[in-house]
Design a protein around this motif. Structure first.
Motif, short mmCIF file in Angstrom:
data_model
loop_
_atom_site.label_atom_id
_atom_site.label_comp_id
_atom_site.label_asym_id
_atom_site.label_seq_id
_atom_site.Cartn_x
_atom_site.Cartn_y
_atom_site.Cartn_z
N PRO A 57 27.51 46.18 36.81
CA PRO A 57 28.04 44.81 36.67
C PRO A 57 29.00 44.48 37.80
CG PRO A 57 29.03 46.30 35.05
CD PRO A 57 27.91 47.04 35.70
N SER A 58 28.90 43.26 38.28
CA SER A 58 29.75 42.84 39.38
C SER A 58 31.18 42.66 38.90
CB SER A 58 29.24 41.53 39.98
OG SER A 58 29.24 40.52 39.00
N VAL A 59 32.12 42.82 39.85
CA VAL A 59 33.52 42.61 39.52
C VAL A 59 33.72 41.16 39.13
CG1 VAL A 59 35.87 42.71 40.38
CG2 VAL A 59 34.19 44.42 41.11
N GLN A 60 34.46 40.93 38.08
CA GLN A 60 34.69 39.56 37.64
C GLN A 60 35.38 38.77 38.75
OE1 GLN A 60 36.89 39.65 34.00
NE2 GLN A 60 35.29 40.69 32.86
N PRO A 61 34.94 37.55 38.97
CA PRO A 61 35.52 36.74 40.07
C PRO A 61 37.03 36.63 39.98
CG PRO A 61 33.56 35.69 39.20
CD PRO A 61 33.84 36.85 38.30
N GLU A 62 37.58 36.48 38.77
CA GLU A 62 39.02 36.34 38.64
C GLU A 62 39.75 37.61 39.09
OE1 GLU A 62 40.88 33.46 37.48
OE2 GLU A 62 38.94 32.76 38.21
N VAL A 63 39.19 38.76 38.72
CA VAL A 63 39.79 40.03 39.12
C VAL A 63 39.69 40.21 40.63
CG1 VAL A 63 39.63 42.54 38.92
CG2 VAL A 63 39.30 41.10 36.89
N GLU A 64 38.56 39.83 41.19
CA GLU A 64 38.35 39.93 42.63
C GLU A 64 39.34 39.04 43.38
OE1 GLU A 64 34.80 38.16 44.55
OE2 GLU A 64 34.33 40.23 45.11
N THR A 65 39.55 37.85 42.88
CA THR A 65 40.50 36.92 43.52
C THR A 65 41.91 37.49 43.47
OG1 THR A 65 39.15 34.99 42.93
CG2 THR A 65 41.47 34.60 43.44
N GLN A 66 42.30 38.02 42.32
CA GLN A 66 43.64 38.59 42.19
C GLN A 66 43.82 39.77 43.15
OE1 GLN A 66 45.23 38.95 38.21
NE2 GLN A 66 46.08 40.96 38.69
N THR A 67 42.78 40.58 43.28
CA THR A 67 42.85 41.72 44.20
C THR A 67 43.02 41.25 45.64
OG1 THR A 67 41.46 43.08 42.74
CG2 THR A 67 41.61 43.76 45.06
N ARG A 68 42.30 40.18 46.01
CA ARG A 68 42.43 39.65 47.38
C ARG A 68 43.84 39.14 47.63
NH1 ARG A 68 37.80 36.50 46.74
NH2 ARG A 68 38.91 34.63 47.41
N ILE A 69 44.42 38.49 46.65
CA ILE A 69 45.79 37.99 46.79
C ILE A 69 46.76 39.15 46.99
CG2 ILE A 69 47.67 36.79 45.61
CD1 ILE A 69 45.47 35.11 44.18
N LEU A 70 46.62 40.19 46.20
CA LEU A 70 47.52 41.34 46.29
C LEU A 70 47.36 42.06 47.62
CD1 LEU A 70 47.23 42.76 42.66
CD2 LEU A 70 49.17 41.52 43.65
N GLU A 71 46.14 42.19 48.10
CA GLU A 71 45.91 42.85 49.39
C GLU A 71 46.51 42.04 50.53
OE1 GLU A 71 44.49 45.82 50.37
OE2 GLU A 71 44.71 46.28 48.24
N ALA A 72 46.35 40.72 50.45
CA ALA A 72 46.95 39.85 51.47
C ALA A 72 48.46 39.95 51.42
CB ALA A 72 46.50 38.41 51.24
N ALA A 73 49.02 39.98 50.24
CA ALA A 73 50.48 40.08 50.08
C ALA A 73 51.00 41.38 50.65
CB ALA A 73 50.84 39.96 48.60
N LYS A 74 50.29 42.46 50.40
CA LYS A 74 50.72 43.77 50.90
C LYS A 74 50.85 43.74 52.43
CE LYS A 74 47.74 47.14 50.82
NZ LYS A 74 46.86 48.21 50.27
N LYS A 75 49.87 43.18 53.10
CA LYS A 75 49.90 43.13 54.56
C LYS A 75 50.99 42.18 55.07
CE LYS A 75 45.02 44.27 55.41
NZ LYS A 75 44.66 44.63 54.02
N LEU A 76 51.07 40.99 54.47
CA LEU A 76 52.02 40.00 54.96
C LEU A 76 53.47 40.41 54.66
CD1 LEU A 76 50.19 36.66 54.10
CD2 LEU A 76 50.50 37.70 56.35
N PHE A 77 53.73 40.91 53.46
CA PHE A 77 55.09 41.35 53.13
C PHE A 77 55.53 42.48 54.05
CE2 PHE A 77 54.60 39.98 48.39
CZ PHE A 77 54.83 38.67 48.75
N ALA A 78 54.59 43.36 54.40
CA ALA A 78 54.93 44.50 55.26
C ALA A 78 55.25 44.04 56.68
CB ALA A 78 53.78 45.50 55.29
#
Length: 207
Positions: A6-27
């Motif tokens: 089963p594919s990753v739920q779109p909402e979970v995928e979106t949240q993951t993308r936000i967190l990954e972007a935050a990790k890079k930008l905050f750093a």
């Protein structure tokens, strides 16, 4: 018959993308130097989408840092539990140091931003550090019960071990230059393990 995963739920995928972007930008820019518009652009979402997943920018920071600490320390404690010997600390150190080096962005967020946000620091301490120290303490207590480590306060041993391993990984660019040989990593890991297991005092001569 083959079943598709089963594919990753779109909402979970979106949240993951936000967190990954935050990790890079905050750093790279710091928490205060990053806007929610920056986060949305880096994650490839509308700015309003950010607030459908997180109530504030601070909530994103706390989630990034908390998840990061859980991941780093869980990996470490898993390595400890799978060690073939209580004396094989150097192998664990080497593997963890290499992985920490790959997670430099995450470490910058976990360490640096926690200094400026007491609520973040408190949550990491209560939700992650204390629990992980409990697990490490039990590990070292078992080694003491088996006569492999000498008797001392197992919680202090756990705190020293976790601190030594984490700081070495975070400071790696200054301790071991980027691109250093595998031998350099091995020597550092073995040195840390030797100091942890044996201390730095020379044995007293036999009388």
């Amino acid at each position: 018959m083959r079943f598709s995963r089963p594919s990753v739920q779109p909402e979970v995928e979106t949240q993951t993308r936000i967190l990954e972007a935050a990790k890079k930008l905050f750093a790279r820019r710091g928490y205060d130097g990053t806007t929610t518009r920056d986060l949305a652009q880096a994650a490839g979402v509308a700015e309003g989408t950010i607030f459908r997943h997180f109530e504030s920018k601070k909530a994103i920071l706390i989630e990034v840092a908390t998840q990061g600490w859980v991941e780093l320390l869980t990996d470490l404690l898993t390595e400890l539990s799978e060690m073939g010997s209580y004396k094989a600390i150097a192998q664990v150190m080497k593997k963890r140091m290499l992985n920490l080096h790959k997670n430099a962005d995450l470490l910058r967020v976990c360490f640096l931003e926690a200094q400026f946000h007491p609520d973040l620091r408190q949550q990491i301490q209560t939700d992650v550090i204390v629990k992980m120290t409990d697990v490490a303490e039990a590990f070292f207590q078992t080694a003491m019960d088996q006569g492999i480590y000498r008797r001392m306060n197992p919680r202090v041993v756990a705190q020293i071990f976790l601190g030594m391993f984490t700081i070495a990984g975070f400071s790696q660019d200054s301790i071991i230059p980027e691109g250093a040989s595998p031998q350099a990593f091995l020597e550092m890991a073995e040195g840390m393990a030797d100091i942890f297991l044996n201390g730095v005092l020379a044995p007293e001569p036999a009388r």
